[in-house]
Scaffold this motif. Structure first.
Motif, PDB file in Angstrom:
ATOM      1  N   GLY A   1       0.789  -1.212   0.000  1.00  0.00           N
ATOM      2  CA  GLY A   1       0.000   0.000   0.000  1.00  0.00           C
ATOM      3  C   GLY A   1       0.823   1.266   0.000  1.00  0.00           C
ATOM      4  N   LEU A   2       2.099   1.152  -0.398  1.00  0.00           N
ATOM      5  CA  LEU A   2       2.921   2.352  -0.495  1.00  0.00           C
ATOM      6  C   LEU A   2       2.325   3.290  -1.535  1.00  0.00           C
ATOM      7  CD1 LEU A   2       6.492   0.784  -0.314  1.00  0.00           C
ATOM      8  CD2 LEU A   2       5.148   1.831   1.511  1.00  0.00           C
ATOM      9  N   THR A   3       2.425   4.578  -1.280  1.00  0.00           N
ATOM     10  CA  THR A   3       1.734   5.566  -2.098  1.00  0.00           C
ATOM     11  C   THR A   3       2.693   6.605  -2.673  1.00  0.00           C
ATOM     12  OG1 THR A   3       1.287   6.840  -0.087  1.00  0.00           O
ATOM     13  CG2 THR A   3      -0.445   5.349  -0.845  1.00  0.00           C
ATOM     14  N   ASP A   4       2.210   7.296  -3.689  1.00  0.00           N
ATOM     15  CA  ASP A   4       2.924   8.417  -4.280  1.00  0.00           C
ATOM     16  C   ASP A   4       1.882   9.407  -4.767  1.00  0.00           C
ATOM     17  OD1 ASP A   4       5.383   8.868  -6.973  1.00  0.00           O
ATOM     18  OD2 ASP A   4       5.032   9.985  -5.129  1.00  0.00           O
ATOM     19  N   TYR A   5       2.250  10.682  -4.780  1.00  0.00           N
ATOM     20  CA  TYR A   5       1.292  11.737  -5.110  1.00  0.00           C
ATOM     21  C   TYR A   5       1.927  12.787  -6.003  1.00  0.00           C
ATOM     22  CZ  TYR A   5      -1.060   9.731  -1.090  1.00  0.00           C
ATOM     23  OH  TYR A   5      -1.656   8.847  -0.209  1.00  0.00           O
ATOM     24  N   ALA A   6       1.103  13.391  -6.817  1.00  0.00           N
ATOM     25  CA  ALA A   6       1.531  14.557  -7.579  1.00  0.00           C
ATOM     26  C   ALA A   6       1.841  15.691  -6.602  1.00  0.00           C
ATOM     27  CB  ALA A   6       0.434  14.983  -8.543  1.00  0.00           C
ATOM     28  N   ASP A   7       2.786  16.520  -6.966  1.00  0.00           N
ATOM     29  CA  ASP A   7       3.181  17.641  -6.096  1.00  0.00           C
ATOM     30  C   ASP A   7       1.982  18.527  -5.756  1.00  0.00           C
ATOM     31  OD1 ASP A   7       6.464  18.204  -7.613  1.00  0.00           O
ATOM     32  OD2 ASP A   7       5.779  16.760  -6.107  1.00  0.00           O
ATOM     33  N   SER A   8       1.066  18.674  -6.694  1.00  0.00           N
ATOM     34  CA  SER A   8      -0.064  19.577  -6.517  1.00  0.00           C
ATOM     35  C   SER A   8      -1.038  19.119  -5.436  1.00  0.00           C
ATOM     36  CB  SER A   8      -0.815  19.743  -7.839  1.00  0.00           C
ATOM     37  OG  SER A   8      -1.279  18.493  -8.303  1.00  0.00           O
ATOM     38  N   VAL A   9      -0.990  17.826  -5.066  1.00  0.00           N
ATOM     39  CA  VAL A   9      -1.933  17.315  -4.061  1.00  0.00           C
ATOM     40  C   VAL A   9      -1.225  16.756  -2.839  1.00  0.00           C
ATOM     41  CG1 VAL A   9      -3.546  16.750  -5.918  1.00  0.00           C
ATOM     42  CG2 VAL A   9      -2.116  14.935  -4.951  1.00  0.00           C
ATOM     43  N   GLN A  10       0.099  16.675  -2.885  1.00  0.00           N
ATOM     44  CA  GLN A  10       0.879  16.138  -1.763  1.00  0.00           C
ATOM     45  C   GLN A  10       0.522  16.870  -0.473  1.00  0.00           C
ATOM     46  OE1 GLN A  10       3.496  13.608  -1.986  1.00  0.00           O
ATOM     47  NE2 GLN A  10       3.228  13.681   0.214  1.00  0.00           N
ATOM     48  N   GLY A  11       0.249  16.112   0.569  1.00  0.00           N
ATOM     49  CA  GLY A  11      -0.093  16.698   1.859  1.00  0.00           C
ATOM     50  C   GLY A  11      -1.567  17.003   2.041  1.00  0.00           C
ATOM     51  N   ARG A  12      -2.326  16.967   0.962  1.00  0.00           N
ATOM     52  CA  ARG A  12      -3.770  17.233   1.049  1.00  0.00           C
ATOM     53  C   ARG A  12      -4.605  16.002   0.712  1.00  0.00           C
ATOM     54  NH1 ARG A  12      -6.040  20.633  -2.457  1.00  0.00           N
ATOM     55  NH2 ARG A  12      -4.503  20.278  -4.110  1.00  0.00           N
ATOM     56  N   PHE A  13      -4.119  15.166  -0.175  1.00  0.00           N
ATOM     57  CA  PHE A  13      -4.837  13.973  -0.613  1.00  0.00           C
ATOM     58  C   PHE A  13      -4.161  12.737  -0.033  1.00  0.00           C
ATOM     59  CE2 PHE A  13      -6.729  15.603  -4.905  1.00  0.00           C
ATOM     60  CZ  PHE A  13      -7.230  16.712  -4.262  1.00  0.00           C
ATOM     61  N   THR A  14      -4.970  11.737   0.292  1.00  0.00           N
ATOM     62  CA  THR A  14      -4.459  10.464   0.795  1.00  0.00           C
ATOM     63  C   THR A  14      -5.173   9.317   0.100  1.00  0.00           C
ATOM     64  OG1 THR A  14      -4.038  11.440   2.976  1.00  0.00           O
ATOM     65  CG2 THR A  14      -4.068   9.033   2.825  1.00  0.00           C
ATOM     66  N   ALA A  15      -4.390   8.462  -0.540  1.00  0.00           N
ATOM     67  CA  ALA A  15      -4.939   7.269  -1.185  1.00  0.00           C
ATOM     68  C   ALA A  15      -4.850   6.092  -0.231  1.00  0.00           C
ATOM     69  CB  ALA A  15      -4.169   6.960  -2.467  1.00  0.00           C
ATOM     70  N   SER A  16      -5.854   5.244  -0.262  1.00  0.00           N
ATOM     71  CA  SER A  16      -5.846   4.029   0.544  1.00  0.00           C
ATOM     72  C   SER A  16      -6.635   2.956  -0.180  1.00  0.00           C
ATOM     73  CB  SER A  16      -6.438   4.285   1.943  1.00  0.00           C
ATOM     74  OG  SER A  16      -7.788   4.705   1.843  1.00  0.00           O
ATOM     75  N   ARG A  17      -6.539   1.736   0.302  1.00  0.00           N
ATOM     76  CA  ARG A  17      -7.292   0.656  -0.301  1.00  0.00           C
ATOM     77  C   ARG A  17      -7.705  -0.344   0.762  1.00  0.00           C
ATOM     78  NH1 ARG A  17      -3.674  -1.685  -4.858  1.00  0.00           N
ATOM     79  NH2 ARG A  17      -5.182  -3.383  -4.868  1.00  0.00           N
ATOM     80  N   ASP A  18      -8.868  -0.939   0.547  1.00  0.00           N
ATOM     81  CA  ASP A  18      -9.374  -2.012   1.392  1.00  0.00           C
ATOM     82  C   ASP A  18      -9.456  -3.243   0.509  1.00  0.00           C
ATOM     83  OD1 ASP A  18     -10.854  -3.818   2.881  1.00  0.00           O
ATOM     84  OD2 ASP A  18     -12.198  -2.298   3.695  1.00  0.00           O
ATOM     85  N   ASN A  19      -8.441  -4.079   0.580  1.00  0.00           N
ATOM     86  CA  ASN A  19      -8.377  -5.234  -0.307  1.00  0.00           C
ATOM     87  C   ASN A  19      -9.499  -6.241  -0.031  1.00  0.00           C
ATOM     88  OD1 ASN A  19      -6.170  -4.280  -1.763  1.00  0.00           O
ATOM     89  ND2 ASN A  19      -4.682  -5.251  -0.402  1.00  0.00           N
ATOM     90  N   ALA A  20     -10.003  -6.267   1.186  1.00  0.00           N
ATOM     91  CA  ALA A  20     -11.109  -7.175   1.499  1.00  0.00           C
ATOM     92  C   ALA A  20     -12.392  -6.740   0.795  1.00  0.00           C
ATOM     93  CB  ALA A  20     -11.327  -7.230   2.997  1.00  0.00           C
ATOM     94  N   ARG A  21     -12.512  -5.452   0.525  1.00  0.00           N
ATOM     95  CA  ARG A  21     -13.706  -4.917  -0.136  1.00  0.00           C
ATOM     96  C   ARG A  21     -13.475  -4.592  -1.607  1.00  0.00           C
ATOM     97  NH1 ARG A  21     -17.623  -3.126   3.579  1.00  0.00           N
ATOM     98  NH2 ARG A  21     -16.938  -3.172   5.752  1.00  0.00           N
ATOM     99  N   ASN A  22     -12.261  -4.881  -2.101  1.00  0.00           N
ATOM    100  CA  ASN A  22     -11.914  -4.557  -3.494  1.00  0.00           C
ATOM    101  C   ASN A  22     -12.213  -3.093  -3.807  1.00  0.00           C
ATOM    102  OD1 ASN A  22     -11.202  -7.204  -3.809  1.00  0.00           O
ATOM    103  ND2 ASN A  22     -12.889  -7.747  -5.176  1.00  0.00           N
ATOM    104  N   THR A  23     -11.833  -2.230  -2.913  1.00  0.00           N
ATOM    105  CA  THR A  23     -12.156  -0.817  -3.044  1.00  0.00           C
ATOM    106  C   THR A  23     -10.935   0.048  -2.740  1.00  0.00           C
ATOM    107  OG1 THR A  23     -14.455  -1.238  -2.408  1.00  0.00           O
ATOM    108  CG2 THR A  23     -13.691   1.025  -2.259  1.00  0.00           C
ATOM    109  N   MET A  24     -10.791   1.099  -3.527  1.00  0.00           N
ATOM    110  CA  MET A  24      -9.744   2.093  -3.313  1.00  0.00           C
ATOM    111  C   MET A  24     -10.405   3.417  -2.973  1.00  0.00           C
ATOM    112  SD  MET A  24      -6.798   3.448  -5.952  1.00  0.00           S
ATOM    113  CE  MET A  24      -7.968   3.976  -7.178  1.00  0.00           C
TER     114      MET A  24
END
Length: 122
Positions: free
Chosen positions: A56-79
């Motif tokens: 679940g390591l993440t990377d972000y565009a500079d324009s959203v870094q620090g404001r957006f957070t990506a995550s995933r729930d693999n049990a629910r097949n949802t990001m």
């Protein structure tokens, strides 16, 4: 069939928050990294975020870094994409993407959803 279905978009005031969801089906979710792209009105698509399949390591565009957070729930097949401190320049249609192992995640993907509209009012 592979399906990616985004939801959670809407209209918010500047400084507000939204949480986007991407429900995946038709493939083994845990085998793939995933990403978010967005397309502002009248502009080309731009990469927003990336999340690995397993750790679940993440990377972000500079324009959203620090404001957006990506995550995933693999049990629910949802990001998810938690978007805080939204700005008018974040206004765009947001697309969930599947990132195959051969892809440069900032530029390439092999499946995408129908998108969900995010509008940020100043």
């Amino acid at each position: 069939d592979v399906q990616l279905v985004e939801s959670g978009g809407g209209m918010v005031q500047s400084g507000g928050s939204l949480r986007l969801s991407c429900a995946a089906s038709g493939f083994t979710f845990t085998d793939y990294a995933m990403g978010w792209f967005r397309q502002p009105p009248g502009k080309t698509p731009e990469w927003v975020s990336y999340i690995q399949a397993g750790a679940g390591l993440t990377d972000y565009a500079d324009s959203v870094q620090g404001r957006f957070t990506a995550s995933r729930d693999n049990a629910r097949n949802t990001m998810y994409l938690q978007m805080n401190d939204l700005k008018p320049e974040d206004t765009a249609r947001y697309y969930c993407t599947r990132v195959p192992s051969w892809a440069n995640y900032k530029y390439e993907y092999d499946r995408w959803g129908q998108g969900t509209q995010v509008t940020v009012q100043s």
